[in-house]
Design a protein around this motif. Structure first.
Motif, PDB file in Angstrom:
ATOM      1  N   ALA A  83      -3.248   0.843   7.897  1.00  0.00           N
ATOM      2  CA  ALA A  83      -2.602   2.145   7.713  1.00  0.00           C
ATOM      3  C   ALA A  83      -3.302   3.223   8.531  1.00  0.00           C
ATOM      4  CB  ALA A  83      -2.588   2.530   6.233  1.00  0.00           C
TER       5      ALA A  83
ATOM      6  N   VAL B 147      -5.569  -0.950   4.203  1.00  0.00           N
ATOM      7  CA  VAL B 147      -6.055   0.420   4.429  1.00  0.00           C
ATOM      8  C   VAL B 147      -6.423   0.609   5.893  1.00  0.00           C
ATOM      9  CG1 VAL B 147      -7.988   1.981   3.919  1.00  0.00           C
ATOM     10  CG2 VAL B 147      -6.771   0.837   2.056  1.00  0.00           C
TER      11      VAL B 147
ATOM     12  N   TRP C 184      -9.014  12.020   7.059  1.00  0.00           N
ATOM     13  CA  TRP C 184      -7.767  11.361   7.436  1.00  0.00           C
ATOM     14  C   TRP C 184      -7.136  12.155   8.567  1.00  0.00           C
ATOM     15  CZ3 TRP C 184      -5.420   6.910   6.751  1.00  0.00           C
ATOM     16  CH2 TRP C 184      -4.043   6.804   6.946  1.00  0.00           C
TER      17      TRP C 184
ATOM     18  N   TYR D 157      -5.530   9.362  -0.411  1.00  0.00           N
ATOM     19  CA  TYR D 157      -5.668   8.379  -1.479  1.00  0.00           C
ATOM     20  C   TYR D 157      -4.586   7.326  -1.312  1.00  0.00           C
ATOM     21  CZ  TYR D 157      -8.857  11.097  -4.496  1.00  0.00           C
ATOM     22  OH  TYR D 157      -9.935  11.762  -5.025  1.00  0.00           O
ATOM     23  N   PHE D 158      -4.958   6.074  -1.485  1.00  0.00           N
ATOM     24  CA  PHE D 158      -4.012   4.970  -1.403  1.00  0.00           C
ATOM     25  C   PHE D 158      -4.131   4.103  -2.642  1.00  0.00           C
ATOM     26  CE2 PHE D 158      -4.590   6.153   2.994  1.00  0.00           C
ATOM     27  CZ  PHE D 158      -3.302   6.093   3.482  1.00  0.00           C
TER      28      PHE D 158
ATOM     29  N   LEU E  10       0.857  -1.183   0.000  1.00  0.00           N
ATOM     30  CA  LEU E  10       0.000   0.000   0.000  1.00  0.00           C
ATOM     31  C   LEU E  10       0.889   1.228   0.000  1.00  0.00           C
ATOM     32  CD1 LEU E  10      -3.081   0.688   0.336  1.00  0.00           C
ATOM     33  CD2 LEU E  10      -2.572   1.046   2.748  1.00  0.00           C
ATOM     34  N   ARG E  11       0.547   2.189  -0.832  1.00  0.00           N
ATOM     35  CA  ARG E  11       1.276   3.449  -0.831  1.00  0.00           C
ATOM     36  C   ARG E  11       0.308   4.593  -1.062  1.00  0.00           C
ATOM     37  NH1 ARG E  11       1.804   5.768  -5.843  1.00  0.00           N
ATOM     38  NH2 ARG E  11       1.788   4.392  -7.657  1.00  0.00           N
ATOM     39  N   ARG E  12       0.722   5.783  -0.612  1.00  0.00           N
ATOM     40  CA  ARG E  12      -0.101   6.962  -0.870  1.00  0.00           C
ATOM     41  C   ARG E  12      -0.094   7.234  -2.366  1.00  0.00           C
ATOM     42  NH1 ARG E  12      -1.379  10.193   3.866  1.00  0.00           N
ATOM     43  NH2 ARG E  12      -2.461  11.592   2.443  1.00  0.00           N
TER      44      ARG E  12
END
Length: 168
Positions: free
Chosen positions: A99, A96, A67, A49-50, A6-8
């Motif tokens: 995170a 998600v 967030w 956003y991911f 997972l990344r932004r």
């Protein structure tokens, strides 16, 4: 399947996000924004956003609203995968949720799911979300007001499921 990371997401990822939310059948279940609205949300500081990736290939995305809000309540506004039915959505959702609870002080993550989408509901329940009730007419979607089943997961419940001590 390769491990899911997972990344932004960034503006360069918007073509994938927009193509995914425009998959056949998603118009009635997922929702979609135009490019200007996505760009505004990416910049507003309120949305995160991911992008989920298997190797270097994007497989899905998630948009979270509020967030790191001071109310410690975050909405999973939208989550979608490019190839549904392969378990990737559930994996993406789990990443998600992790995170959000690890990177913010969120106490509650919530979402709305249309009652006629049992596949999504099962995925949410598998990750620990609990159904709380129907919010009548809460979604203006496709020109109609639609009911949503509200589901949520609280930090203490997630921590317990992870084998963590509450507040760890």
């Amino acid at each position: 399947m390769t491990a899911l990371t997972l990344r932004r997401a960034a503006e360069a990822d918007l073509p994938f996000v927009m193509a995914t939310e425009r998959r056949e059948g998603y118009d009635a279940l997922v929702g979609r924004w135009d490019e200007a609205r996505h760009r505004a949300a990416l910049r507003d500081g309120r949305h995160a956003y991911f992008l989920g990736e298997a190797g270097r290939e994007p497989i899905g995305f998630a948009i979270l609203r509020d967030w790191a809000s001071e109310d410690r309540v975050t909405l999973i506004k939208r989550i979608a995968v490019a190839a549904p039915g392969q378990g990737q959505g559930r994996l993406l959702l789990a990443r998600v949720v992790e995170a959000a609870f690890r990177q913010t002080p969120a106490h509650r993550l919530w979402l709305g799911v249309f009652p006629e989408n049992p596949r999504a509901r099962r995925a949410y329940e598998a990750v620990g979300f609990a159904a709380e009730g129907i919010a009548r007419g809460s979604a203006f979607f496709g020109g109609l007001h639609r009911d949503e089943l509200i589901m949520a997961i609280l930090r203490p419940d997630w921590e317990k499921a992870q084998g963590l001590h509450p507040g760890a």
